[in-house]
Motif scaffolding. Structure first.
Motif, PDB file in Angstrom:
ATOM      1  N   VAL A   1       0.836  -1.201   0.000  1.00 41.36           N
ATOM      2  CA  VAL A   1       0.000   0.000   0.000  1.00 41.36           C
ATOM      3  C   VAL A   1       0.870   1.250   0.000  1.00 41.36           C
ATOM      4  N   LYS A   2       1.936   1.219   0.760  1.00 37.59           N
ATOM      5  CA  LYS A   2       2.844   2.359   0.875  1.00 37.59           C
ATOM      6  C   LYS A   2       3.499   2.687  -0.459  1.00 37.59           C
ATOM      7  N   LEU A   3       3.753   1.659  -1.280  1.00 33.17           N
ATOM      8  CA  LEU A   3       4.398   1.870  -2.573  1.00 33.17           C
ATOM      9  C   LEU A   3       3.464   2.506  -3.597  1.00 33.17           C
ATOM     10  N   GLY A   4       2.169   2.399  -3.371  1.00 36.37           N
ATOM     11  CA  GLY A   4       1.195   3.015  -4.268  1.00 36.37           C
ATOM     12  C   GLY A   4       1.277   2.464  -5.671  1.00 36.37           C
ATOM     13  N   ALA A   5       1.445   3.361  -6.634  1.00 40.66           N
ATOM     14  CA  ALA A   5       1.479   2.968  -8.048  1.00 40.66           C
ATOM     15  C   ALA A   5       2.696   2.129  -8.395  1.00 40.66           C
ATOM     16  N   GLU A   6       3.712   2.133  -7.533  1.00 44.71           N
ATOM     17  CA  GLU A   6       4.940   1.384  -7.795  1.00 44.71           C
ATOM     18  C   GLU A   6       4.953   0.033  -7.095  1.00 44.71           C
ATOM     19  N   GLN A   7       3.771  -0.487  -6.789  1.00 42.24           N
ATOM     20  CA  GLN A   7       3.692  -1.781  -6.111  1.00 42.24           C
ATOM     21  C   GLN A   7       4.411  -2.868  -6.896  1.00 42.24           C
ATOM     22  N   ILE A   8       5.077  -3.755  -6.146  1.00 43.82           N
ATOM     23  CA  ILE A   8       5.834  -4.839  -6.765  1.00 43.82           C
ATOM     24  C   ILE A   8       4.906  -5.945  -7.240  1.00 43.82           C
ATOM     25  N   GLY A   9       3.773  -6.110  -6.565  1.00 47.44           N
ATOM     26  CA  GLY A   9       2.840  -7.181  -6.927  1.00 47.44           C
ATOM     27  C   GLY A   9       3.141  -8.467  -6.189  1.00 47.44           C
ATOM     28  N   THR A  10       3.447  -8.357  -4.901  1.00 47.42           N
ATOM     29  CA  THR A  10       3.755  -9.551  -4.118  1.00 47.42           C
ATOM     30  C   THR A  10       2.488 -10.354  -3.852  1.00 47.42           C
ATOM     31  N   THR A  11       2.680 -11.554  -3.302  1.00 49.53           N
ATOM     32  CA  THR A  11       1.542 -12.400  -2.924  1.00 49.53           C
ATOM     33  C   THR A  11       0.912 -11.942  -1.621  1.00 49.53           C
ATOM     34  N   LYS A  12       1.551 -10.974  -0.945  1.00 47.60           N
ATOM     35  CA  LYS A  12       1.099 -10.452   0.356  1.00 47.60           C
ATOM     36  C   LYS A  12       1.062 -11.538   1.426  1.00 47.60           C
ATOM     37  N   ARG A  13       1.934 -12.518   1.270  1.00 50.77           N
ATOM     38  CA  ARG A  13       2.036 -13.589   2.267  1.00 50.77           C
ATOM     39  C   ARG A  13       3.264 -13.424   3.161  1.00 50.77           C
ATOM     40  N   GLY A  14       3.919 -12.293   3.037  1.00 51.30           N
ATOM     41  CA  GLY A  14       5.002 -11.993   3.958  1.00 51.30           C
ATOM     42  C   GLY A  14       6.352 -12.564   3.594  1.00 51.30           C
ATOM     43  N   ILE A  15       6.513 -12.982   2.350  1.00 51.01           N
ATOM     44  CA  ILE A  15       7.781 -13.595   1.950  1.00 51.01           C
ATOM     45  C   ILE A  15       8.921 -12.578   2.025  1.00 51.01           C
ATOM     46  N   GLY A  16       8.708 -11.399   1.431  1.00 48.40           N
ATOM     47  CA  GLY A  16       9.738 -10.367   1.440  1.00 48.40           C
ATOM     48  C   GLY A  16      10.139  -9.944   2.846  1.00 48.40           C
ATOM     49  N   PRO A  17       9.184  -9.593   3.718  1.00 50.09           N
ATOM     50  CA  PRO A  17       9.535  -9.238   5.094  1.00 50.09           C
ATOM     51  C   PRO A  17      10.256 -10.363   5.844  1.00 50.09           C
ATOM     52  N   SER A  18       9.908 -11.618   5.565  1.00 51.52           N
ATOM     53  CA  SER A  18      10.602 -12.740   6.212  1.00 51.52           C
ATOM     54  C   SER A  18      12.072 -12.750   5.828  1.00 51.52           C
ATOM     55  N   TYR A  19      12.333 -12.586   4.530  1.00 54.43           N
ATOM     56  CA  TYR A  19      13.730 -12.559   4.066  1.00 54.43           C
ATOM     57  C   TYR A  19      14.445 -11.300   4.546  1.00 54.43           C
ATOM     58  N   SER A  20      13.711 -10.196   4.720  1.00 61.37           N
ATOM     59  CA  SER A  20      14.320  -8.979   5.253  1.00 61.37           C
ATOM     60  C   SER A  20      14.821  -9.202   6.673  1.00 61.37           C
ATOM     61  N   ASN A  21      13.995  -9.866   7.488  1.00 64.25           N
ATOM     62  CA  ASN A  21      14.433 -10.183   8.850  1.00 64.25           C
ATOM     63  C   ASN A  21      15.617 -11.141   8.848  1.00 64.25           C
ATOM     64  N   LYS A  22      15.604 -12.068   7.922  1.00 65.26           N
ATOM     65  CA  LYS A  22      16.728 -12.999   7.800  1.00 65.26           C
ATOM     66  C   LYS A  22      18.017 -12.233   7.508  1.00 65.26           C
ATOM     67  N   ALA A  23      17.959 -11.296   6.560  1.00 67.77           N
ATOM     68  CA  ALA A  23      19.146 -10.542   6.166  1.00 67.77           C
ATOM     69  C   ALA A  23      19.601  -9.573   7.247  1.00 67.77           C
ATOM     70  N   SER A  24      18.659  -9.029   8.015  1.00 63.29           N
ATOM     71  CA  SER A  24      19.012  -8.076   9.063  1.00 63.29           C
ATOM     72  C   SER A  24      19.368  -8.775  10.382  1.00 63.29           C
ATOM     73  N   ARG A  25      19.334 -10.102  10.345  1.00 62.29           N
ATOM     74  CA  ARG A  25      19.783 -10.938  11.466  1.00 62.29           C
ATOM     75  C   ARG A  25      18.901 -10.818  12.713  1.00 62.29           C
ATOM     76  N   ASP A  26      17.653 -10.444  12.529  1.00 66.06           N
ATOM     77  CA  ASP A  26      16.719 -10.462  13.651  1.00 66.06           C
ATOM     78  C   ASP A  26      15.531 -11.381  13.389  1.00 66.06           C
ATOM     79  N   GLY A  27      15.685 -12.279  12.431  1.00 66.23           N
ATOM     80  CA  GLY A  27      14.642 -13.254  12.136  1.00 66.23           C
ATOM     81  C   GLY A  27      14.667 -14.413  13.119  1.00 66.23           C
ATOM     82  N   LEU A  28      13.662 -15.248  13.036  1.00 66.64           N
ATOM     83  CA  LEU A  28      13.559 -16.442  13.879  1.00 66.64           C
ATOM     84  C   LEU A  28      13.499 -17.672  12.981  1.00 66.64           C
ATOM     85  N   ARG A  29      14.289 -18.678  13.339  1.00 70.13           N
ATOM     86  CA  ARG A  29      14.338 -19.911  12.559  1.00 70.13           C
ATOM     87  C   ARG A  29      13.507 -21.004  13.227  1.00 70.13           C
TER      88      ARG A  29
END
Length: 391
Positions: free
Chosen positions: A75-103
């Motif tokens: 929603v924040k991206l507006g017209a520039e939306q990536i078109g994700t599945t909105k299932r949280g895949i990107g945020p999950s990998y973001s936490n993985k990369a920032s080293r605050d994710g949970l395995r």
């Protein structure tokens, strides 16, 4: 027994009772989806289901929190939306990369609750009341999953080492059309969706290339003998991002309808266009294909003219034969096509090269000549037996 390694969380390999299955370490894992899919397969009578599926202890967890954040990010991206599945895949990998994710293994740690609360608090500070998420419900949910999940968890490195020492056949399966047949053959991918080599930021959150298979599964590169590019006879894409050969006309609609181009995960109609050999050659430079599996040739049966992109033309008239990193630059290009006479007769179900119309043979020969890899497999229908195999 063959071993099927799942590079994604879709457990299609379980349908074959002769396979053992692993959800690999690079996957972001959603426990709710996992148990739902197992329940669906159990209801359909799939044999020995629970003893043939394993989950790497190193998988990162994909929470309801991530799905809530994914929707807000789009929603924040507006017209520039990536078109994700909105299932949280990107945020999950973001936490993985920032080293605050949970395995997965963290479920059994005393710090699990504290870390999930910290993660939720961080997102709450960013999104405020927009974030519709209940951390107490999530914690209760995973408390219920904890012991239920334990029997499926394995050390995936040891699992893969044993499978390779025993010289088992390995199939790596993932999203973005990535398929690897280790020992006998290797992968094809959605190169333009790869996080490093794709049309960034309109990409997925992981490596969908050959390198991703090796890294994500501890798969020995020496185990691969043949690398097969699985390529449709035309081009499709789901979600946002550039698509030089997209046909926003009757051609695109016809490809969608005949090809049944509906996204499996999202239910969205796939964007369709002519085959882009610039992209395929770019993908080949990344994955070093030895063989091509050209699928859905029969979808083109009724087209009087069939086009393939062979170059891009800059505004100054010069040609570009590789895929650019700058998407703004790509938008200024025109597509140079080579046109072929359509065969306008059914190829559905054909299994012999000589039975294919001469126009179809010419089309296929041009593809393999252009990219420098032989088209050995040609799909001519939905059934797995409807395929031409060339020596």
């Amino acid at each position: 027994m063959a071993t099927i390694i799942l590079g994604s969380q879709w457990a299609s390999g379980l349908i074959n009772p002769q396979t053992d299955n692993l959800i690999g370490s690079s996957v972001v894992f959603n426990a709710d989806a996992f148990f739902k899919e197992l329940g669906d397969l159990e209801a359909k009578g799939v044999p020995n289901l629970h003893s043939r599926i394993h989950v790497s202890s190193r998988c990162h967890l994909n929470f309801a929190l991530h799905a809530a954040v994914d929707g807000l990010s789009e929603v924040k991206l507006g017209a520039e939306q990536i078109g994700t599945t909105k299932r949280g895949i990107g945020p999950s990998y973001s936490n993985k990369a920032s080293r605050d994710g949970l395995r997965v293994i963290d479920l059994y740690s005393d710090s699990f609750e504290r870390k999930l609360r910290q993660l939720a608090d961080g997102y709450r500070q960013h999104y405020g009341d927009l974030l519709q998420y209940d951390v107490e419900a999530e914690l209760a949910n995973y408390a219920g999953h904890k012991e239920k999940l334990r029997p499926y968890i394995v050390d995936a490195v040891a699992y893969m080492q044993k499978a390779q020492e025993q010289k088992k056949s390995v199939l790596v399966e993932g999203s973005q059309a990535l398929n690897v047949f280790a020992d006998e053959s290797g992968p094809a991918d959605g190169a333009v969706l790869d996080i490093d080599y794709g049309t960034y930021p309109y990409v997925t959150s992981s490596n969908t290339s050959l390198g991703g298979c090796i890294q994500g599964l501890a798969l020995s590169p020496f185990y691969l003998k043949n690398i097969i590019a699985v390529v449709k006879a035309y081009t499709t894409r789901v979600g946002g991002g550039p698509f030089p050969t997209e046909q926003l006309n009757d051609v695109g609609t016809k490809l969608q309808d005949i090809g049944g181009e509906i996204g499996v995960s999202t239910g969205r109609r796939r964007r369709c266009g002519w085959l882009d050999l610039v992209v395929l050659k770019y993908s080949m430079a990344i994955n070093h294909y030895t063989t091509i599996n050209l699928t859905k040739l029969d979808v083109l049966d009724t087209f009087p003219t069939i086009r393939v992109a062979t170059a891009y033309i800059k505004p100054d008239g010069s040609k570009v034969t590789t895929f650019p990193a700058d998407l703004g630059e790509l938008e200024t290009y025109e597509v140079e096509y080579t046109d072929f006479e359509g065969w306008q007769t059914s190829t559905q179900g054909l299994r012999d090269w000589n039975a294919l119309p001469p126009q179809a043979q010419k089309y296929i020969n041009f593809i393999e000549s252009f990219v420098g890899a032989k088209v050995v497999y040609i799909g001519t229908g939905q059934d797995r037996e409807e395929m031409v195999i060339r020596a």
